[in-house]
Design an enzyme around this catalytic site. Structure first.
Site, mmCIF file in Angstrom:
data_model
loop_
_atom_site.group_PDB
_atom_site.id
_atom_site.type_symbol
_atom_site.label_atom_id
_atom_site.label_comp_id
_atom_site.label_asym_id
_atom_site.label_seq_id
_atom_site.Cartn_x
_atom_site.Cartn_y
_atom_site.Cartn_z
ATOM 1 N N LYS A 251 37.261 32.250 52.136
ATOM 2 C CA LYS A 251 38.344 31.549 51.441
ATOM 3 C C LYS A 251 39.161 30.711 52.436
ATOM 4 O O LYS A 251 38.998 30.857 53.655
ATOM 5 C CB LYS A 251 39.220 32.580 50.724
ATOM 6 C CG LYS A 251 38.474 33.322 49.600
ATOM 7 C CD LYS A 251 39.399 34.310 48.880
ATOM 8 C CE LYS A 251 38.670 35.025 47.751
ATOM 9 N NZ LYS A 251 39.572 35.946 47.003
ATOM 10 N N TYR B 63 36.692 30.986 38.609
ATOM 11 C CA TYR B 63 37.578 32.113 38.295
ATOM 12 C C TYR B 63 37.933 32.162 36.807
ATOM 13 O O TYR B 63 38.974 32.723 36.449
ATOM 14 C CB TYR B 63 38.839 32.048 39.157
ATOM 15 C CG TYR B 63 38.653 32.571 40.569
ATOM 16 C CD1 TYR B 63 38.125 33.849 40.805
ATOM 17 C CD2 TYR B 63 39.019 31.812 41.677
ATOM 18 C CE1 TYR B 63 37.966 34.340 42.092
ATOM 19 C CE2 TYR B 63 38.866 32.305 42.978
ATOM 20 C CZ TYR B 63 38.343 33.574 43.170
ATOM 21 O OH TYR B 63 38.188 34.068 44.448
ATOM 22 N N ASN C 21 42.886 37.427 50.746
ATOM 23 C CA ASN C 21 41.927 38.477 51.108
ATOM 24 C C ASN C 21 40.616 37.952 51.686
ATOM 25 O O ASN C 21 39.599 38.623 51.685
ATOM 26 C CB ASN C 21 41.716 39.450 49.949
ATOM 27 C CG ASN C 21 41.193 38.764 48.703
ATOM 28 O OD1 ASN C 21 40.869 37.573 48.728
ATOM 29 N ND2 ASN C 21 41.086 39.493 47.613
ATOM 30 N N HIS D 13 35.365 35.959 49.193
ATOM 31 C CA HIS D 13 34.930 36.223 47.819
ATOM 32 C C HIS D 13 33.489 36.702 47.836
ATOM 33 O O HIS D 13 32.680 36.217 48.640
ATOM 34 C CB HIS D 13 34.989 34.952 46.956
ATOM 35 C CG HIS D 13 34.184 35.086 45.695
ATOM 36 N ND1 HIS D 13 34.661 35.740 44.593
ATOM 37 C CD2 HIS D 13 32.909 34.711 45.394
ATOM 38 C CE1 HIS D 13 33.705 35.750 43.655
ATOM 39 N NE2 HIS D 13 32.644 35.127 44.119
ATOM 40 N N GLU E 222 27.373 31.937 39.890
ATOM 41 C CA GLU E 222 28.177 31.339 40.955
ATOM 42 C C GLU E 222 27.318 30.526 41.921
ATOM 43 O O GLU E 222 27.744 29.457 42.380
ATOM 44 C CB GLU E 222 28.960 32.440 41.688
ATOM 45 C CG GLU E 222 30.029 33.038 40.769
ATOM 46 C CD GLU E 222 30.672 34.313 41.309
ATOM 47 O OE1 GLU E 222 30.329 34.745 42.435
ATOM 48 O OE2 GLU E 222 31.541 34.876 40.609
HETATM 49 P P1 GTP Z 1 36.976 37.798 44.378
HETATM 50 O O1 GTP Z 1 35.805 38.169 45.250
HETATM 51 O O2 GTP Z 1 37.866 36.753 44.991
HETATM 52 O O3 GTP Z 1 36.538 37.471 42.963
HETATM 53 O O4 GTP Z 1 37.860 39.124 44.343
HETATM 54 P P2 GTP Z 1 37.594 40.452 43.537
HETATM 55 O O5 GTP Z 1 36.325 40.344 42.738
HETATM 56 O O6 GTP Z 1 37.716 41.576 44.505
HETATM 57 O O7 GTP Z 1 38.831 40.497 42.567
HETATM 58 P P3 GTP Z 1 39.027 39.784 41.145
HETATM 59 O O8 GTP Z 1 37.829 39.002 40.763
HETATM 60 O O9 GTP Z 1 39.560 40.797 40.215
HETATM 61 O O10 GTP Z 1 40.213 38.772 41.463
HETATM 62 C C1 GTP Z 1 39.956 37.486 42.021
HETATM 63 C C2 GTP Z 1 41.023 37.176 43.055
HETATM 64 O O11 GTP Z 1 42.267 37.051 42.380
HETATM 65 C C3 GTP Z 1 41.246 38.286 44.071
HETATM 66 O O12 GTP Z 1 40.418 38.129 45.211
HETATM 67 C C4 GTP Z 1 42.702 38.110 44.430
HETATM 68 O O13 GTP Z 1 42.869 37.141 45.450
HETATM 69 C C5 GTP Z 1 43.304 37.569 43.166
HETATM 70 N N1 GTP Z 1 43.936 38.660 42.422
HETATM 71 C C6 GTP Z 1 43.328 39.615 41.666
HETATM 72 N N2 GTP Z 1 44.218 40.451 41.132
HETATM 73 C C7 GTP Z 1 45.431 40.006 41.565
HETATM 74 C C8 GTP Z 1 46.759 40.437 41.337
HETATM 75 O O14 GTP Z 1 47.011 41.421 40.665
HETATM 76 N N3 GTP Z 1 47.751 39.702 41.943
HETATM 77 C C9 GTP Z 1 47.470 38.611 42.720
HETATM 78 N N4 GTP Z 1 48.481 37.932 43.285
HETATM 79 N N5 GTP Z 1 46.233 38.177 42.940
HETATM 80 C C10 GTP Z 1 45.234 38.868 42.372
HETATM 81 MG MG MG Z 2 35.911 38.747 41.460
#
Ligand code: GTP
Ligand code: MG
Length: 149
Positions: A9, A49, A112, A115, A126
């Site tokens: 990212k 997303y 974080n 992805h 994707e």
């Molecule tokens: P990705 O690999 O980025 O898809 O992350 P993930 O699969 O571990 O998590 P998810 O798909 O649920 O969420 C996508 C991204 O949204 C995360 O990597 C976070 O950066 C962001 N995100 C998810 N939940 C939260 C939340 O509760 N608050 C905030 N600020 N960001 C969130």
């Molecule tokens: Mg995700």
């Protein structure tokens, strides 16, 4: 062999972590079959997303992922979708297991660093979203016999 979509990212790129993150997957034995730096458009970010559209963090997430270049990767190997997620650690870096990428490099859920696709179906979707077919390379490696029995 299974493939996943991984992406350093914008925070990972800005912090100079691209090489170290890619190295972890290479060292595990995984094969990079697609790799490029790119600037994501809002349209692509919203598609990628899409499952999070309407959630409170969605706009911030799209703003962040389009805020600078990313490094997009298609990576191939045994059980790579689930294993890459394990190597990344929990979404919230503060909850990620020690030694995982997110625990090593991050402290905030919105920064974080990496992805990774959450299922084989997501991976297929994707990879198709980020790579044209001709950008994915089919090749063998002599070392594969030392990685796979
Ligand atoms: P990705 O690999 O980025 O898809 O992350 P993930 O699969 O571990 O998590 P998810 O798909 O649920 O969420 C996508 C991204 O949204 C995360 O990597 C976070 O950066 C962001 N995100 C998810 N939940 C939260 C939340 O509760 N608050 C905030 N600020 N960001 C969130
Ligand atoms: Mg995700």
């Amino acid at each position: 062999m299974e493939r996943t979509y991984l992406m350093v990212k914008p925070d990972g790129v800005q912090r100079g972590l691209v090489g170290q993150i890619i190295s972890r997957f290479e060292q595990r034995g995984y094969k990079i079959v697609g790799l490029k730096m790119m600037q994501i458009t809002r349209e692509l970010a919203e598609k990628h997303y899409g499952e999070h559209a309407g959630k409170p963090f969605f706009q911030g997430l799209v703003d962040f992922i389009t805020s600078g270049p990313v490094v997009a990767m298609a990576v191939e190997g045994k059980d790579v979708v689930a294993t890459a997620r394990e190597m990344m650690g929990a979404t919230n870096p503060l909850k990620a297991a020690p030694g995982t990428i997110r625990a090593t490099y991050g402290v905030d859920v919105g920064r974080n660093v990496i992805h990774g696709s959450d299922s084989p179906a997501s991976a297929e979707r994707e990879i198709a979203l980020f790579f044209r077919p001709e950008e994915l390379v089919d090749y063998g490696r002599a070392i594969d016999a030392w990685i796979y029995e």
